[in-house]
Motif scaffolding. Sequence first.
Motif, mmCIF file in Angstrom:
data_model
loop_
_atom_site.group_PDB
_atom_site.id
_atom_site.type_symbol
_atom_site.label_atom_id
_atom_site.label_comp_id
_atom_site.label_asym_id
_atom_site.label_seq_id
_atom_site.Cartn_x
_atom_site.Cartn_y
_atom_site.Cartn_z
ATOM 1 N N HIS A 17 0.851 -1.191 0.000
ATOM 2 C CA HIS A 17 0.000 0.000 0.000
ATOM 3 C C HIS A 17 0.886 1.241 0.000
ATOM 4 N N GLY A 18 0.424 2.258 -0.730
ATOM 5 C CA GLY A 18 1.130 3.527 -0.732
ATOM 6 C C GLY A 18 2.393 3.550 -1.555
ATOM 7 N N VAL A 19 2.642 2.494 -2.337
ATOM 8 C CA VAL A 19 3.838 2.423 -3.170
ATOM 9 C C VAL A 19 3.428 2.667 -4.623
ATOM 10 N N VAL A 20 4.146 3.537 -5.323
ATOM 11 C CA VAL A 20 3.820 3.842 -6.721
ATOM 12 C C VAL A 20 5.077 3.698 -7.557
ATOM 13 N N SER A 21 4.887 3.384 -8.823
ATOM 14 C CA SER A 21 5.986 3.343 -9.790
ATOM 15 C C SER A 21 5.729 4.393 -10.862
ATOM 16 N N HIS A 22 6.690 4.610 -11.732
ATOM 17 C CA HIS A 22 6.569 5.625 -12.793
ATOM 18 C C HIS A 22 6.225 6.989 -12.195
ATOM 19 N N ALA A 23 6.738 7.240 -10.997
ATOM 20 C CA ALA A 23 6.407 8.488 -10.311
ATOM 21 C C ALA A 23 6.923 9.700 -11.072
ATOM 22 N N GLY A 24 8.053 9.563 -11.746
ATOM 23 C CA GLY A 24 8.607 10.694 -12.480
ATOM 24 C C GLY A 24 7.749 11.148 -13.641
ATOM 25 N N GLU A 417 18.489 11.055 -24.330
ATOM 26 C CA GLU A 417 17.428 10.469 -25.152
ATOM 27 C C GLU A 417 16.320 9.919 -24.251
ATOM 28 N N PRO A 418 15.140 9.680 -24.818
ATOM 29 C CA PRO A 418 14.017 9.200 -24.000
ATOM 30 C C PRO A 418 14.328 7.957 -23.177
ATOM 31 N N LYS A 419 15.085 7.039 -23.732
ATOM 32 C CA LYS A 419 15.381 5.809 -23.001
ATOM 33 C C LYS A 419 16.081 6.108 -21.682
ATOM 34 N N LYS A 420 17.046 7.020 -21.706
ATOM 35 C CA LYS A 420 17.761 7.373 -20.480
ATOM 36 C C LYS A 420 16.848 8.117 -19.512
ATOM 37 N N LEU A 421 16.014 9.015 -20.021
ATOM 38 C CA LEU A 421 15.101 9.741 -19.145
ATOM 39 C C LEU A 421 14.128 8.799 -18.456
ATOM 40 N N ARG A 422 13.644 7.802 -19.195
ATOM 41 C CA ARG A 422 12.713 6.844 -18.587
ATOM 42 C C ARG A 422 13.405 6.022 -17.506
ATOM 43 N N TYR A 423 14.589 5.562 -17.789
ATOM 44 C CA TYR A 423 15.291 4.694 -16.849
ATOM 45 C C TYR A 423 15.671 5.438 -15.579
ATOM 46 N N ARG A 424 16.073 6.697 -15.730
ATOM 47 C CA ARG A 424 16.602 7.423 -14.579
ATOM 48 C C ARG A 424 15.552 8.246 -13.839
ATOM 49 N N LEU A 425 14.585 8.799 -14.570
ATOM 50 C CA LEU A 425 13.646 9.712 -13.932
ATOM 51 C C LEU A 425 12.203 9.222 -13.957
ATOM 52 N N LEU A 426 11.688 8.966 -15.157
ATOM 53 C CA LEU A 426 10.253 8.731 -15.293
ATOM 54 C C LEU A 426 9.789 7.477 -14.583
ATOM 55 N N HIS A 427 10.593 6.441 -14.558
ATOM 56 C CA HIS A 427 10.175 5.170 -13.977
ATOM 57 C C HIS A 427 10.590 5.010 -12.518
ATOM 58 N N ALA A 428 10.957 6.102 -11.890
ATOM 59 C CA ALA A 428 11.356 6.040 -10.478
ATOM 60 C C ALA A 428 10.163 5.622 -9.611
ATOM 61 N N ALA A 429 10.447 4.834 -8.587
ATOM 62 C CA ALA A 429 9.426 4.426 -7.627
ATOM 63 C C ALA A 429 9.394 5.411 -6.463
ATOM 64 N N ALA A 430 8.253 5.478 -5.794
ATOM 65 C CA ALA A 430 8.108 6.396 -4.667
ATOM 66 C C ALA A 430 7.020 5.869 -3.744
ATOM 67 N N ARG A 431 6.866 6.561 -2.641
ATOM 68 C CA ARG A 431 5.843 6.195 -1.658
ATOM 69 C C ARG A 431 4.935 7.395 -1.422
ATOM 70 N N ARG A 442 7.158 10.625 -1.983
ATOM 71 C CA ARG A 442 8.485 10.464 -1.386
ATOM 72 C C ARG A 442 9.324 9.491 -2.231
ATOM 73 N N ILE A 443 10.345 10.044 -2.858
ATOM 74 C CA ILE A 443 11.268 9.237 -3.651
ATOM 75 C C ILE A 443 12.314 8.654 -2.710
ATOM 76 N N THR A 444 12.649 7.403 -2.934
ATOM 77 C CA THR A 444 13.575 6.730 -2.025
ATOM 78 C C THR A 444 14.913 7.464 -1.948
ATOM 79 N N THR A 445 15.486 7.487 -0.752
ATOM 80 C CA THR A 445 16.751 8.199 -0.543
ATOM 81 C C THR A 445 17.937 7.510 -1.212
ATOM 82 N N THR A 446 17.751 6.273 -1.676
ATOM 83 C CA THR A 446 18.854 5.559 -2.332
ATOM 84 C C THR A 446 18.784 5.630 -3.850
ATOM 85 N N TRP A 447 17.754 6.305 -4.403
ATOM 86 C CA TRP A 447 17.647 6.390 -5.873
ATOM 87 C C TRP A 447 18.766 7.293 -6.398
#
Length: 468
Positions: A17-24, A417-431, A442-447
């Motif tokens: 619960h409360g966990v989301v992906s693609h937060a970026g 390029e989009p691939k790098k943006l997705r991998y590093r930013l757009l697909h970040a997980a958060a709570r 809240r983005i994880t402190t280890t990202w």
Amino acid sequence: MHTTRSRPKLVVSADGHGVVSHAGSRLLADLADATALTSAFSDALCRLRPRGTGHDPGRVAVDLAVMLADGGEAIADLAVLRDQRDVFGPVASTPTAWRVLAGIDTATLNALRAARARAREVAWLQADETGHAIPASQAGGRELPGLVLDIDATLVTCHSEKEQAAATYKRGFGYHPLLCFLDNTGEALAGLLRPGNAGANTAADHVALLDQALAQIPDAHRHGTPVLIRADSAGSAKAFLAHIRALRERGIHTFFSVGYPVTEPVRRAIRALPEHVWHPALEQDGALRASAEVAELTGLVDLTGYPDGTRIIVRRERPHPGAQLSLFDQDEGMRHQVFLTDSPVAGSGSIQHLEVRHRAHARVEDHIRCGKTTGFGRFPSRHFAINQVWLELSLTAVDLLAWTRTLLLDGELATAEPKKLRYRLLHAAARITRGARRLRLRITTTWPWRHELTAAFSRLVALPRPAT
């Protein structure tokens, strides 16, 4: 023998619960709001919501563009946004999205294009006001003045029967869209969806595409700013070049740099050139290029019917292993490439600069490659009209990524390029957490890229908003 575990043992369950992906990707949705793209789309598609109830069609179109920018490939991929309501709000179901696409006719599609142009004007004004002006295009270690538009066609394979899909010249089956990108920022200005057997050098298609692309450029930049149009030899039709020249009568300061076929008159002119007129070619960083030379053929080839002042320039180079050579190239032992330009002798630089400037047109291949991972690499419907709308939303997704780089990012991510943006930013997980009447992401402190992502959200909040 003792085994070493490289990963901790996990027990996997689906009860979080409360966990989301693609937060970026929320960054893209908010940027669409900040540039007034969402409101412009809502105005353009208002007739599709006659009772004023249900999902706003403009918001549905924006959600589809965000999904494509995030890397989605099919309308069903909206589930990634829809099932994370706390981050993306209410998102339309797949059938509702289909109905919106199916309801867009030619007039509404034109309104959608006009809405993109209004949002682009806002984004460019925001770039000026925040000190992130539209960057100059680069070639030969120099900045090119004004705007550079690159036109090229590509083939998109269809693996099922679709309306107006046809056999292609490469013995495939599908569509043959014609596209125009702004080299300065990577924005996708315009696209024409065409049958797979559409001609590569059809002047009418090039004229229509260029007019659509110029309509996307804000008035303050379209008039009074040099606009260079680059294309390969498919853009060398006399009618198309005459149209580019005629645009000057409307106050658009246009020039062209287009490929030209190595015809028999061109071959005779190349053979007639003395060795001392060949000059060393340049690399993209401005350094001399080994084993490559350029020369001007103007006056040696009949260019009757082309705009006054058209010049013809040839480049020769030792072929790399595996290069496809004509019989003429094999006889000469060199690979030859020819292009036309109407850049004048005075004030436009040396022929070496003009040649390296034209060769930078190859960057459009990168834009197309990235665009195919941002929506127009596959088309969802059997109906041509729906696929036309899909192409327009794909171009919108490309724009959202380009505006994100220009307005919200810096360092290497500003050119990623989009691939790098997705991998590093757009697909970040958060709570997701709630407290003090606020919803926090809240983005994880280890990202590894948490600081870049939070900085982008901070810049987004600080963007000046258009007056309403």
